[in-house]
Design an enzyme around this catalytic site. Structure first.
Site, PDB file in Angstrom:
ATOM      1  N   ASP A 101       0.838  -1.197   0.000  1.00 40.90           N
ATOM      2  CA  ASP A 101       0.000   0.000   0.000  1.00 40.90           C
ATOM      3  C   ASP A 101       0.876   1.250   0.000  1.00 40.90           C
ATOM      4  O   ASP A 101       2.090   1.207   0.232  1.00 40.90           O
ATOM      5  CB  ASP A 101      -0.995  -0.018   1.169  1.00 40.90           C
ATOM      6  CG  ASP A 101      -0.323   0.065   2.533  1.00 40.90           C
ATOM      7  OD1 ASP A 101       0.398   1.042   2.781  1.00 40.90           O
ATOM      8  OD2 ASP A 101      -0.546  -0.846   3.360  1.00 40.90           O
ATOM      9  N   LYS A 102       0.244   2.378  -0.272  1.00 43.70           N
ATOM     10  CA  LYS A 102       0.970   3.638  -0.488  1.00 43.70           C
ATOM     11  C   LYS A 102       1.793   4.043   0.729  1.00 43.70           C
ATOM     12  O   LYS A 102       2.854   4.658   0.604  1.00 43.70           O
ATOM     13  CB  LYS A 102      -0.024   4.745  -0.850  1.00 43.70           C
ATOM     14  CG  LYS A 102       0.603   6.021  -1.369  1.00 43.70           C
ATOM     15  CD  LYS A 102      -0.475   6.970  -1.870  1.00 43.70           C
ATOM     16  CE  LYS A 102       0.137   8.253  -2.418  1.00 43.70           C
ATOM     17  NZ  LYS A 102      -0.912   9.170  -2.941  1.00 43.70           N
TER      18      LYS A 102
END
Length: 233
Positions: A101-102
């Site tokens: 994820d970011k």
């Protein structure tokens, strides 16, 4: 072979992601919307496109490691300036075999090998990924035991996993699932917030000292270990 398999061989996406492209009506064959039952046995007079862009014939397989920093989104979205797409070479087209994820960082395997990507990403194959996780308060023996036993959150029950204390606020965890934001949600279930999440290993392939925002080719020994995964599933 079916169209989704062919798209994976061409490096468009993993086989599962290619199937989603077909579901969404984004794949055409000779200007007709493709169906899952469509087969590609010969390219003679076949015009295959995704979102109107021609699909190039299968290219030589490429395997790279990348150390993703926080802030880069693994979704390959051309209109997102934070997308990983803008940090990859234009040819051959590579995509991550399993996302981060970011807000997380660390090891990504970049490839155009759809079969390997499917093997690594599919939860039924139980291939391991290892992470270092720092949380917002001191860890307890109960937390470590409960995490290792499997965690329920929402409608999810995670598999038992291996966990090891590193220091008072950091632990190492080995997962055999790839659920969305899994570690963050597991920690949240016990009242902990993840402050830093670093993936250090995919199966037997390690991040080691690869600098952030840097790519390197997968070594022959690493590639052999990855190829053995497809042979054992």
């Amino acid at each position: 072979m079916r169209i989704s398999h062919y798209l994976a061989l061409c490096g468009v996406a993993s086989r599962r992601q290619a199937a989603r492209l077909v579901d969404a009506g984004r794949v055409t064959i000779n200007q007709q919307v493709a169906a899952h039952t469509d087969r590609v046995e010969s390219l003679h007079k076949l015009d295959i496109c995704v979102d109107g862009h021609p699909v190039l014939a299968p290219q030589d397989k490429q395997y790279w490691l990348y150390n993703k920093p926080v802030g880069i989104d693994c979704r390959l979205l051309i209109n997102d300036s934070c997308s990983l797409l803008h940090f990859l070479p234009t040819s051959p087209r590579l995509y991550p075999a399993g996302r981060l994820d970011k807000d997380s960082r660390g090891l990504l395997l970049l490839t155009n090998d759809g079969e390997l990507t499917q093997t690594l990403m599919h939860p039924d194959f139980h291939h391991s990924k290892t992470y270092l996780v720092q949380v917002d308060k001191p860890l307890t023996a109960k937390f470590l035991s409960d995490m290792a036993s499997g965690v329920s959150y929402g409608r999810v029950q995670t598999r038992p996993c291996t966990i090891r204390l590193v220091n008072s606020i950091t632990f190492e965890i080995v997962l055999t699932q790839g659920l969305n934001r899994q570690i963050r949600r597991m920690c949240q279930a016990f009242g902990y917030q993840v402050m830093d999440l670093l993936r250090i290993k995919i199966a037997d392939v390690c991040l080691n000292d690869l600098p952030e925002k840097t790519m390197r080719p997968v070594s022959a020994a690493e590639l052999l270990s990855l190829k053995q995964l497809t042979q054992s599933t």
